[in-house]
Design a protein around this motif. Structure first.
Motif, PDB file in Angstrom:
ATOM      1  N   HIS A 187      -6.002  -0.582   5.447  1.00  0.00           N
ATOM      2  CA  HIS A 187      -5.097  -1.234   4.504  1.00  0.00           C
ATOM      3  C   HIS A 187      -4.564  -2.572   5.024  1.00  0.00           C
ATOM      4  O   HIS A 187      -3.755  -3.215   4.367  1.00  0.00           O
ATOM      5  CB  HIS A 187      -3.935  -0.311   4.158  1.00  0.00           C
TER       6      HIS A 187
ATOM      7  N   TYR B 179       1.888   3.224  -3.351  1.00  0.00           N
ATOM      8  CA  TYR B 179       0.919   4.144  -3.952  1.00  0.00           C
ATOM      9  C   TYR B 179       1.115   5.545  -3.387  1.00  0.00           C
ATOM     10  O   TYR B 179       1.094   6.539  -4.119  1.00  0.00           O
ATOM     11  CB  TYR B 179      -0.509   3.664  -3.680  1.00  0.00           C
TER      12      TYR B 179
ATOM     13  N   PHE C 262      -8.107  -2.603   0.701  1.00  0.00           N
ATOM     14  CA  PHE C 262      -9.072  -1.880   1.524  1.00  0.00           C
ATOM     15  C   PHE C 262      -9.945  -2.903   2.237  1.00  0.00           C
ATOM     16  O   PHE C 262     -10.618  -3.705   1.585  1.00  0.00           O
ATOM     17  CB  PHE C 262      -9.956  -0.959   0.668  1.00  0.00           C
TER      18      PHE C 262
ATOM     19  N   TYR D 256     -11.258  -5.308  -0.817  1.00  0.00           N
ATOM     20  CA  TYR D 256     -10.989  -5.174  -2.241  1.00  0.00           C
ATOM     21  C   TYR D 256      -9.628  -4.523  -2.440  1.00  0.00           C
ATOM     22  O   TYR D 256      -9.030  -4.001  -1.492  1.00  0.00           O
ATOM     23  CB  TYR D 256     -12.094  -4.370  -2.945  1.00  0.00           C
ATOM     24  N   GLU D 257      -9.153  -4.572  -3.673  1.00  0.00           N
ATOM     25  CA  GLU D 257      -7.875  -3.968  -4.005  1.00  0.00           C
ATOM     26  C   GLU D 257      -8.104  -2.872  -5.031  1.00  0.00           C
ATOM     27  O   GLU D 257      -8.903  -3.029  -5.959  1.00  0.00           O
ATOM     28  CB  GLU D 257      -6.913  -5.013  -4.563  1.00  0.00           C
ATOM     29  N   LYS D 258      -7.410  -1.746  -4.846  1.00  0.00           N
ATOM     30  CA  LYS D 258      -7.501  -0.627  -5.778  1.00  0.00           C
ATOM     31  C   LYS D 258      -6.152   0.059  -5.823  1.00  0.00           C
ATOM     32  O   LYS D 258      -5.594   0.402  -4.774  1.00  0.00           O
ATOM     33  CB  LYS D 258      -8.584   0.354  -5.327  1.00  0.00           C
ATOM     34  N   ASP D 259      -5.608   0.246  -7.002  1.00  0.00           N
ATOM     35  CA  ASP D 259      -4.316   0.923  -7.180  1.00  0.00           C
ATOM     36  C   ASP D 259      -3.213   0.279  -6.341  1.00  0.00           C
ATOM     37  O   ASP D 259      -2.371   0.973  -5.771  1.00  0.00           O
ATOM     38  CB  ASP D 259      -4.419   2.411  -6.826  1.00  0.00           C
TER      39      ASP D 259
ATOM     40  N   ARG E 188     -17.002  13.302  -2.347  1.00  0.00           N
ATOM     41  CA  ARG E 188     -17.032  11.934  -1.836  1.00  0.00           C
ATOM     42  C   ARG E 188     -18.278  11.676  -1.004  1.00  0.00           C
ATOM     43  O   ARG E 188     -18.291  10.815  -0.141  1.00  0.00           O
ATOM     44  CB  ARG E 188     -15.805  11.665  -0.957  1.00  0.00           C
TER      45      ARG E 188
ATOM     46  N   LYS F 189     -13.405   2.348   5.929  1.00  0.00           N
ATOM     47  CA  LYS F 189     -14.483   2.554   4.970  1.00  0.00           C
ATOM     48  C   LYS F 189     -15.636   1.639   5.373  1.00  0.00           C
ATOM     49  O   LYS F 189     -15.419   0.545   5.875  1.00  0.00           O
ATOM     50  CB  LYS F 189     -14.020   2.248   3.548  1.00  0.00           C
TER      51      LYS F 189
ATOM     52  N   GLU G 177     -19.612   8.151  -0.241  1.00  0.00           N
ATOM     53  CA  GLU G 177     -18.790   7.188   0.491  1.00  0.00           C
ATOM     54  C   GLU G 177     -19.004   7.390   1.993  1.00  0.00           C
ATOM     55  O   GLU G 177     -19.167   8.514   2.463  1.00  0.00           O
ATOM     56  CB  GLU G 177     -17.307   7.353   0.152  1.00  0.00           C
TER      57      GLU G 177
ATOM     58  N   ARG H 217      -3.523  -1.132  -3.499  1.00  0.00           N
ATOM     59  CA  ARG H 217      -3.798  -1.014  -2.065  1.00  0.00           C
ATOM     60  C   ARG H 217      -4.950  -1.929  -1.688  1.00  0.00           C
ATOM     61  O   ARG H 217      -5.930  -2.024  -2.412  1.00  0.00           O
ATOM     62  CB  ARG H 217      -4.192   0.424  -1.695  1.00  0.00           C
TER      63      ARG H 217
ATOM     64  N   SER I 172       0.802  -1.217   0.000  1.00  0.00           N
ATOM     65  CA  SER I 172       0.000   0.000   0.000  1.00  0.00           C
ATOM     66  C   SER I 172       0.841   1.275   0.000  1.00  0.00           C
ATOM     67  O   SER I 172       0.487   2.250  -0.631  1.00  0.00           O
ATOM     68  CB  SER I 172      -0.906   0.028   1.224  1.00  0.00           C
TER      69      SER I 172
END
Length: 193
Positions: free
Chosen positions: A106, A5, A147, A140-143, A180, A134, A183, A145, A2
């Motif tokens: 993370h 990023y 989450f 899940y994974e994003k970029d 946002r 969150k 979210e 990272r 993480s």
């Protein structure tokens, strides 16, 4: 990992987060911390919260795994900001408050109990620990990272594994960053008995 990023997107992340109004969370957390007490900012990112705590008279130590975020946090705060990962934490009974705003999310769900136990050792008795994730019930994974999201129900078994823990407050909020509003975050304050 993480932190890569954050090294690569440090300027954008700093600009997106440094001016976010966190007063709602400070007002819930800081009155529980001993006057002029010592706070550990876990995964401090931009240094926004370190600066807010220093400005209010607290003694603060922050750490982050990203070289670039550590540099930015040091520039913003002139405070003690260490380069470290969660696994590096070795303090025992050192802090009057722990603050983990949007950092523990993370940690993969199977590692969270281990990380929380390490952090818990750093906290003095009769002291608070703020953390935020969150809102949701998935990982899940994003970029690059990870989450890990939680709800009030899914965080419960994680917290129940920590000895001498009292849940003080748990609440859901809308993301405070611009654009946002769709979210949500789960915010938690626990006390070490």
């Amino acid at each position: 990992m993480s932190f890569k990023y954050y090294d690569e997107h440090a300027d954008k992340f700093f600009n997106d987060t440094v001016h976010v109004n966190m007063n709602e969370f400070y007002e819930a957390f800081l009155p529980l911390v001993k006057k002029e007490g010592r706070i550990l900012d876990i995964g401090c990112g931009s240094g926004r919260d370190i600066k807010a705590f220093l400005d209010r008279g607290f003694d603060v130590v922050g750490f982050d795994a990203s070289d670039e975020m550590v540099k930015k946090a040091r520039q913003l705060t002139n405070g003690v900001v260490l380069k470290a990962k969660f696994a590096d934490v070795a303090w025992e009974d050192e802090f009057d408050g722990l603050w983990a705003s949007a950092s523990l999310l993370h940690v993969p769900v199977n590692n969270i109990p281990y990380v929380l136990q390490k952090l818990w050792k750093a906290l003095r008795k009769s002291s608070p620990f703020f953390m935020s994730f969150k809102y949701g019930d998935r990982q899940y994974e994003k970029d690059g990272r990870i989450f890990q999201n939680f709800t009030e129900k899914t965080i419960e078994p994680v917290l129940m594994n920590i000895e001498n823990l009292k849940l003080r407050k748990i609440w859901k909020t809308v993301d405070k960053r611009k654009n946002r509003s769709d979210e949500y975050w789960l915010n938690i304050i626990v006390d070490k008995l």
